[in-house]
Design a protein around this motif. Structure first.
Motif, PDB file in Angstrom:
ATOM      1  N   VAL A 139      -1.741 -17.805  19.328  1.00 12.15           N
ATOM      2  CA  VAL A 139      -2.355 -19.097  18.992  1.00 12.15           C
ATOM      3  C   VAL A 139      -2.009 -20.137  20.049  1.00 12.15           C
ATOM      4  N   LEU A 140      -0.736 -20.185  20.425  1.00 13.81           N
ATOM      5  CA  LEU A 140      -0.303 -21.216  21.362  1.00 13.81           C
ATOM      6  C   LEU A 140      -0.860 -20.995  22.765  1.00 13.81           C
ATOM      7  N   GLU A 141      -1.199 -19.768  23.122  1.00  8.49           N
ATOM      8  CA  GLU A 141      -1.908 -19.534  24.395  1.00  8.49           C
ATOM      9  C   GLU A 141      -3.238 -20.271  24.386  1.00  8.49           C
ATOM     10  N   LYS A 142      -3.971 -20.166  23.266  1.00  4.22           N
ATOM     11  CA  LYS A 142      -5.256 -20.868  23.156  1.00  4.22           C
ATOM     12  C   LYS A 142      -5.058 -22.374  23.078  1.00  4.22           C
ATOM     13  N   VAL A 143      -4.069 -22.789  22.301  1.00  2.00           N
ATOM     14  CA  VAL A 143      -3.813 -24.217  22.134  1.00  2.00           C
ATOM     15  C   VAL A 143      -3.414 -24.860  23.459  1.00  2.00           C
ATOM     16  N   ALA A 144      -2.614 -24.160  24.260  1.00  2.00           N
ATOM     17  CA  ALA A 144      -2.195 -24.694  25.567  1.00  2.00           C
ATOM     18  C   ALA A 144      -3.417 -24.946  26.452  1.00  2.00           C
ATOM     19  N   LYS A 145      -4.353 -23.998  26.486  1.00  2.00           N
ATOM     20  CA  LYS A 145      -5.583 -24.188  27.273  1.00  2.00           C
ATOM     21  C   LYS A 145      -6.411 -25.332  26.714  1.00  2.00           C
ATOM     22  N   PHE A 146      -6.569 -25.350  25.398  1.00  2.00           N
ATOM     23  CA  PHE A 146      -7.347 -26.400  24.741  1.00  2.00           C
ATOM     24  C   PHE A 146      -6.744 -27.779  25.024  1.00  2.00           C
ATOM     25  N   HIS A 147      -5.444 -27.909  24.865  1.00  2.00           N
ATOM     26  CA  HIS A 147      -4.778 -29.187  25.121  1.00  2.00           C
ATOM     27  C   HIS A 147      -4.929 -29.604  26.584  1.00  2.00           C
ATOM     28  N   ALA A 148      -4.722 -28.663  27.495  1.00  2.00           N
ATOM     29  CA  ALA A 148      -4.794 -28.988  28.923  1.00  2.00           C
ATOM     30  C   ALA A 148      -6.196 -29.450  29.308  1.00  2.00           C
ATOM     31  N   ILE A 149      -7.206 -28.721  28.862  1.00  2.00           N
ATOM     32  CA  ILE A 149      -8.587 -29.092  29.200  1.00  2.00           C
ATOM     33  C   ILE A 149      -8.933 -30.450  28.600  1.00  2.00           C
ATOM     34  N   SER A 150      -8.486 -30.708  27.372  1.00  2.00           N
ATOM     35  CA  SER A 150      -8.788 -31.998  26.736  1.00  2.00           C
ATOM     36  C   SER A 150      -8.123 -33.149  27.480  1.00  2.00           C
ATOM     37  N   ALA A 151      -6.896 -32.932  27.953  1.00  2.00           N
ATOM     38  CA  ALA A 151      -6.216 -33.982  28.725  1.00  2.00           C
ATOM     39  C   ALA A 151      -6.968 -34.254  30.025  1.00  2.00           C
ATOM     40  N   HIS A 152      -7.461 -33.192  30.668  1.00  2.00           N
ATOM     41  CA  HIS A 152      -8.244 -33.322  31.899  1.00  2.00           C
ATOM     42  C   HIS A 152      -9.545 -34.077  31.627  1.00  2.00           C
ATOM     43  N   LEU A 153     -10.221 -33.739  30.523  1.00  2.00           N
ATOM     44  CA  LEU A 153     -11.472 -34.416  30.177  1.00  2.00           C
ATOM     45  C   LEU A 153     -11.236 -35.896  29.906  1.00  2.00           C
ATOM     46  N   TYR A 154     -10.150 -36.203  29.215  1.00  2.00           N
ATOM     47  CA  TYR A 154      -9.832 -37.598  28.921  1.00  2.00           C
ATOM     48  C   TYR A 154      -9.521 -38.354  30.205  1.00  2.00           C
TER      49      TYR A 154
END
Length: 414
Positions: free
Chosen positions: A163-178
């Motif tokens: 789960v945290l592998e997916k969450v890490a990618k999701f969080h990183a991409i969202s921070a980049h988008l923001y």
């Protein structure tokens, strides 16, 4: 599989669900075909989802060339009970999810392609309807081998890591988008616990009190820790509001917001080993500290044998994945260190206490026949009896007694 829903109930609760509607929803899938018939089942039992109806729909298509085809998908429908639907609307539940699937997820998919990442963070969404009752049509992940985890057992160390592998990618991409476009997240600054919407205040306070009363009877939490919980009942809401207060100077991400065992599915190999996780249900996504998702997941959903030391290993694994993706994206701001993440957990980890006292009893419950929002929030005799029974489960004691001692050592109960 649950019994098929009878037509009379479909007509009453989901009158929009017709053959013509399904042909339109299927789009190219139904090209040169008509819907011959369809069958609807409940995809989840009570206790697996509290804010919507989750349906599995099988559509039988008859095509002009004589072929017959079957298509199965998942439909998520907003609760149509007047009181509950009005309450959830105040939290912008479906609006936030509409924005996520229509605006944010497409951007995430594009960036994932740039990263040459072939995995998926969330199921594909085929149709969104903002009309009452609001609903979504999603791909049926079970067709690709994904199944729900056993909520009663909780998630193993391996499952949490996936789960945290997916969450890490999701969080990183969202921070980049923001970083590129802050406006993309403008509808996700709504705090899931705030001073203006108080419907769940009683639930959190009662959960804290019920936990305190049980803690008095447990050998390692009696008196000292139990007394802290009784005292916390007075400040639990204020502390929750603080957690959901955004500090723009910190590293922030789009949190899933409801990251627990019921909102994760797994695909397994032939030997029964989990090899991929998928996140579902982004109704209360919130832009803020990543510690919100991390605390939520670890403290509500970890199996009994997941230890404090493994919490640290999981955070380290998450941090490695987060930085790996941020570096690939050329993230322009200061990269968070593992110490930053750990300190954020200390500042925001109280949210895990709130949700553990509320959700852990629901996670381990055996009989979910009475598990719905009405009985969680209501004051009638059935609701009071149901909530009282939640805290008698030995599974609850085994995990919560361990967690309370952990929370106390971290200072979350002070």
């Amino acid at each position: 599989m649950h019994p098929a829903i009878e037509q009379t109930e479909l007509d009453r609760k989901y009158p929009f669900l017709t053959r013509e509607y399904l042909e339109d929803a299927l789009g190219e899938e139904a090209q040169n075909c008509t819907v011959d018939n369809f069958t609807v089942w409940r995809a989840l039992a009570k206790g697996e989802n509290f804010a919507s109806d989750i349906l599995r729909i099988q559509v039988n298509l008859r095509c002009e060339n004589g072929d017959e085809r079957t298509k199965t998908f998942i439909m998520k429908v907003a609760l149509v009970t007047e009181g509950m639907s009005d309450m959830l609307e105040e939290y912008d539940v479906f609006f936030r999810e509409i924005v996520f699937y229509s605006k944010i997820l497409p951007e995430i998919k594009e960036i994932s392609k740039e990263l040459e990442y072939n995995g998926k963070l969330a199921p594909d969404c085929y149709k969104i309807s903002a009309k009452h009752p609001q609903h979504f049509i999603f791909e049926d992940l079970s067709l690709n081998g994904f199944v729900a985890a056993d909520r009663r057992l909780g998630l193993s160390f391996t499952q949490l890591q996936l789960v945290l592998e997916k969450v890490a990618k999701f969080h990183a991409i969202s921070a980049h988008l923001y970083d590129k476009d802050p406006e993309l997240m403008k509808y996700h600054h709504y705090r899931n616990i705030n001073e203006d919407v108080q419907h769940f205040y009683g639930l959190f306070r009662n959960s804290m009190l019920n936990c305190a009363e049980m803690a008095l009877k447990w050998p390692t939490t009696a008196k000292r820790i139990a007394m802290k919980l009784f005292k916390l009942e007075q400040s639990v809401i204020a502390k929750g509001c603080q957690v959901y207060t955004l500090n723009k100077a910190d590293f922030n991400v789009l949190n899933h917001g409801d990251l627990w065992v019921n909102n994760v599915m797994y695909r397994y190999n032939s030997e029964g080993v989990p090899i991929e996780a998928m996140l579902v249900d982004f109704a209360i996504s919130y832009f803020g500290s990543p510690a919100i998702d991390l605390s939520f997941l670890l403290f509500t959903s970890s199996a009994d044998d997941v230890t404090e030391e493994q919490f640290d290993l999981l955070l380290q694994s998450y941090h490695n994945g987060l930085l790996g993706t941020l570096n690939k994206l050329g993230y322009s701001k200061k990269l968070p260190t593992l110490l930053d993440i750990q300190e954020d957990m200390l500042r925001k980890g109280f949210i895990g206490v709130m949700y553990a006292t509320f959700l852990l009893p629901l996670r381990v419950i055996e009989d979910t026949a009475s598990a719905d929002l009405g009985n969680l929030l209501g004051s009638n005799e059935e609701a009071v009896q149901f909530r009282g029974s939640l805290y008698q489960n030995p599974r609850y004691q085994r995990r919560m007694e361990y967690l309370l001692n952990y929370f106390d050592r971290k200072g979350y109960l002070d």
